[in-house]
Design a protein around this motif. Structure first.
Motif, mmCIF file in Angstrom:
data_model
loop_
_atom_site.group_PDB
_atom_site.id
_atom_site.type_symbol
_atom_site.label_atom_id
_atom_site.label_comp_id
_atom_site.label_asym_id
_atom_site.label_seq_id
_atom_site.Cartn_x
_atom_site.Cartn_y
_atom_site.Cartn_z
ATOM 1 N N ASP A 103 38.174 59.725 57.340
ATOM 2 C CA ASP A 103 39.536 58.203 57.691
ATOM 3 C C ASP A 103 39.779 58.139 56.607
ATOM 4 N N THR A 104 39.845 58.455 55.368
ATOM 5 C CA THR A 104 40.613 57.720 54.047
ATOM 6 C C THR A 104 41.567 58.676 53.699
ATOM 7 N N LEU A 105 42.231 57.709 53.422
ATOM 8 C CA LEU A 105 43.460 58.381 52.280
ATOM 9 C C LEU A 105 44.281 58.051 51.599
ATOM 10 N N THR A 106 43.321 58.987 50.196
ATOM 11 C CA THR A 106 43.934 58.177 49.126
ATOM 12 C C THR A 106 44.448 59.240 48.250
ATOM 13 N N GLY A 107 45.392 58.735 47.201
ATOM 14 C CA GLY A 107 46.587 59.182 46.598
ATOM 15 C C GLY A 107 47.834 58.506 45.652
ATOM 16 N N SER A 108 48.901 59.024 45.008
ATOM 17 C CA SER A 108 49.446 58.207 44.227
ATOM 18 C C SER A 108 51.604 58.993 44.769
ATOM 19 N N VAL A 109 51.447 57.210 44.436
ATOM 20 C CA VAL A 109 53.383 57.975 44.903
ATOM 21 C C VAL A 109 53.709 57.468 43.569
ATOM 22 N N ASN A 110 55.146 58.464 43.124
ATOM 23 C CA ASN A 110 55.433 58.486 41.532
ATOM 24 C C ASN A 110 57.495 58.342 41.751
ATOM 25 N N ALA A 111 57.448 56.999 41.454
ATOM 26 C CA ALA A 111 58.816 56.226 41.054
ATOM 27 C C ALA A 111 59.498 56.387 40.273
ATOM 28 N N GLY A 112 59.694 58.105 39.167
ATOM 29 C CA GLY A 112 59.788 58.111 38.364
ATOM 30 C C GLY A 112 59.918 57.186 37.067
ATOM 31 N N ALA A 113 61.384 56.738 36.771
ATOM 32 C CA ALA A 113 61.573 55.760 35.708
ATOM 33 C C ALA A 113 59.782 54.506 35.856
ATOM 34 N N PHE A 114 59.373 54.195 37.500
ATOM 35 C CA PHE A 114 59.097 53.068 37.263
ATOM 36 C C PHE A 114 57.606 53.202 37.700
ATOM 37 N N GLY A 115 56.881 54.850 37.377
ATOM 38 C CA GLY A 115 55.882 54.690 36.894
ATOM 39 C C GLY A 115 54.969 55.875 38.538
ATOM 40 N N THR A 116 53.866 55.720 38.369
ATOM 41 C CA THR A 116 52.970 56.239 39.337
ATOM 42 C C THR A 116 52.159 54.947 40.195
ATOM 43 N N MET A 117 52.581 54.776 41.692
ATOM 44 C CA MET A 117 51.900 53.559 42.472
ATOM 45 C C MET A 117 50.332 54.462 42.372
ATOM 46 N N ALA A 118 49.600 53.729 43.051
ATOM 47 C CA ALA A 118 48.196 54.539 43.522
ATOM 48 C C ALA A 118 48.648 53.397 44.916
ATOM 49 N N MET A 119 48.348 54.382 46.086
ATOM 50 C CA MET A 119 48.009 54.618 47.661
ATOM 51 C C MET A 119 47.148 55.386 48.238
ATOM 52 N N THR A 120 46.725 54.229 48.830
ATOM 53 C CA THR A 120 45.128 54.116 49.995
ATOM 54 C C THR A 120 45.550 53.574 51.544
ATOM 55 N N GLY A 121 45.173 54.332 52.422
ATOM 56 C CA GLY A 121 44.881 54.365 53.373
ATOM 57 C C GLY A 121 43.502 54.476 54.504
ATOM 58 N N VAL A 122 43.462 54.106 55.784
ATOM 59 C CA VAL A 122 42.384 54.032 56.507
ATOM 60 C C VAL A 122 43.232 54.693 57.634
ATOM 61 N N ARG A 123 42.775 55.534 58.582
ATOM 62 C CA ARG A 123 43.311 55.842 59.554
ATOM 63 C C ARG A 123 43.092 55.140 60.915
#
Length: 100
Positions: free
Chosen positions: A78-98
């Motif tokens: 039930d856990t989502l773990t990842g990241s979002v790459n925003a180009g010049a703004f770098g990579t942002m960590a992303m977490t989620g719960v179902r």
């Protein structure tokens, strides 16, 4: 366990924590579709690909500025773990719960 579901997510952005609801629909053919709905509006998850329990996708952000975002995440139970790459703004960590 399916990667499909609705997840309460937090993305660590330069503007602080951005909460959103991410909905993932597994199309059953190695692709998925979905949405990322947050305080600044919603974005479609585009070019969604499923490899085991790993997801990759792109999003076209319009607010506060036009930008293509590239996401990757792993669904573990039930856990989502990842990241979002925003180009010049770098990579942002992303977490989620179902939700459920």
């Amino acid at each position: 366990m399916s990667v499909s579901g609705t997840f309460d997510c937090v993305t660590k952005s330069p503007m602080g924590d951005q909460k959103s609801v991410v909905t993932i629909v597994d199309n059953g053919d190695g692709t998925f579709s979905g949405t990322n709905a947050g305080a600044m509006g919603g974005m479609d998850l585009e070019d969604g690909k499923v490899d085991g329990n790993t997801l990759t996708w792109t999003m076209n952000m319009t607010v506060p500025m036009p930008m293509k975002l590239e996401g990757t995440a792993t669904v573990d139970g039930d856990t989502l773990t990842g990241s979002v790459n925003a180009g010049a703004f770098g990579t942002m960590a992303m977490t989620g719960v179902r939700q459920g």
